[in-house]
Design a protein around this motif. Structure first.
Motif, PDB file in Angstrom:
ATOM      1  N   LYS A  43      -3.629  -8.099  -5.759  1.00  0.00           N
ATOM      2  CA  LYS A  43      -2.534  -8.678  -6.935  1.00  0.00           C
ATOM      3  C   LYS A  43      -1.174  -8.966  -6.010  1.00  0.00           C
ATOM      4  N   THR A  64       0.865  -1.189   0.025  1.00  0.00           N
ATOM      5  CA  THR A  64       0.086  -0.016   0.036  1.00  0.00           C
ATOM      6  C   THR A  64       0.816   1.207   0.025  1.00  0.00           C
ATOM      7  N   THR A 124       3.542  -4.107  -6.162  1.00  0.00           N
ATOM      8  CA  THR A 124       3.487  -2.645  -6.024  1.00  0.00           C
ATOM      9  C   THR A 124       3.918  -2.136  -7.570  1.00  0.00           C
ATOM     10  N   THR A 125       3.834  -0.644  -7.549  1.00  0.00           N
ATOM     11  CA  THR A 125       3.877   0.123  -8.874  1.00  0.00           C
ATOM     12  C   THR A 125       5.216   0.821  -8.889  1.00  0.00           C
ATOM     13  N   ASP A 134      -1.084  -2.722  -5.343  1.00  0.00           N
ATOM     14  CA  ASP A 134      -2.282  -3.504  -5.463  1.00  0.00           C
ATOM     15  C   ASP A 134      -2.221  -4.834  -4.294  1.00  0.00           C
TER      16      ASP A 134
END
Length: 142
Positions: free
Chosen positions: A128, A120, A131-132, A125
């Motif tokens: 899923k 987070t 991480t981005t 996500d």
């Protein structure tokens, strides 16, 4: 602003949590059952017999006396079976499982929560487990 905790602060909180856990019904029952087991004469006699036979088994194994070893191991198994049939022993083992379940639940909750917090905080996500912001993190703190 993000709060950053030291290892010592976390250790102290862990001790606090451990004290809380030590005061649960599960742990209280476990302690009482263990005390009763320690005072149960038949259980103590069987344990003493098992320990004596285990020492004998070690000696037999050392001297390569396989047939005698099999006989002693069979006696040990029989004594274990006899102990396991005592209701107090069954209650003790059951309470041991409940305490272990409690410890496992706490461990899993901590692991899952840390992983979710990392995901987070990095804009990822949780569903899923990705991480981005980091191509290296795959949600693997568990």
């Amino acid at each position: 602003m993000t709060v950053v905790y030291t290892r010592e602060e976390i250790r102290l909180k862990a001790k606090e949590l451990a004290k809380m856990m030590a005061e649960t019904e599960e742990v209280d029952f476990f302690k009482r059952a263990e005390k009763q087991l320690n005072e149960h004469l038949r259980v103590q006699e069987l344990i003493a017999q098992i320990k004596k036979l285990q020492k004998e088994a070690v000696n037999l194994q050392h001297y390569g006396k396989s047939e005698a070893l099999k006989e002693v191991e069979a006696k040990i198994d029989g004594l274990h079976t006899e102990i396991d049939e005592i209701p107090l022993v069954q209650e003790f083992k059951s309470s041991q499982l409940e305490v272990n379940d409690l410890l496992q639940m706490v461990s899993n909750t901590i692991s899952k929560t840390v992983t979710e917090e990392i995901i987070t905080s990095m804009g990822g996500d949780v569903l899923k487990g990705t991480t981005t912001k980091s191509p290296y993190f795959d949600g693997g703190c568990q």
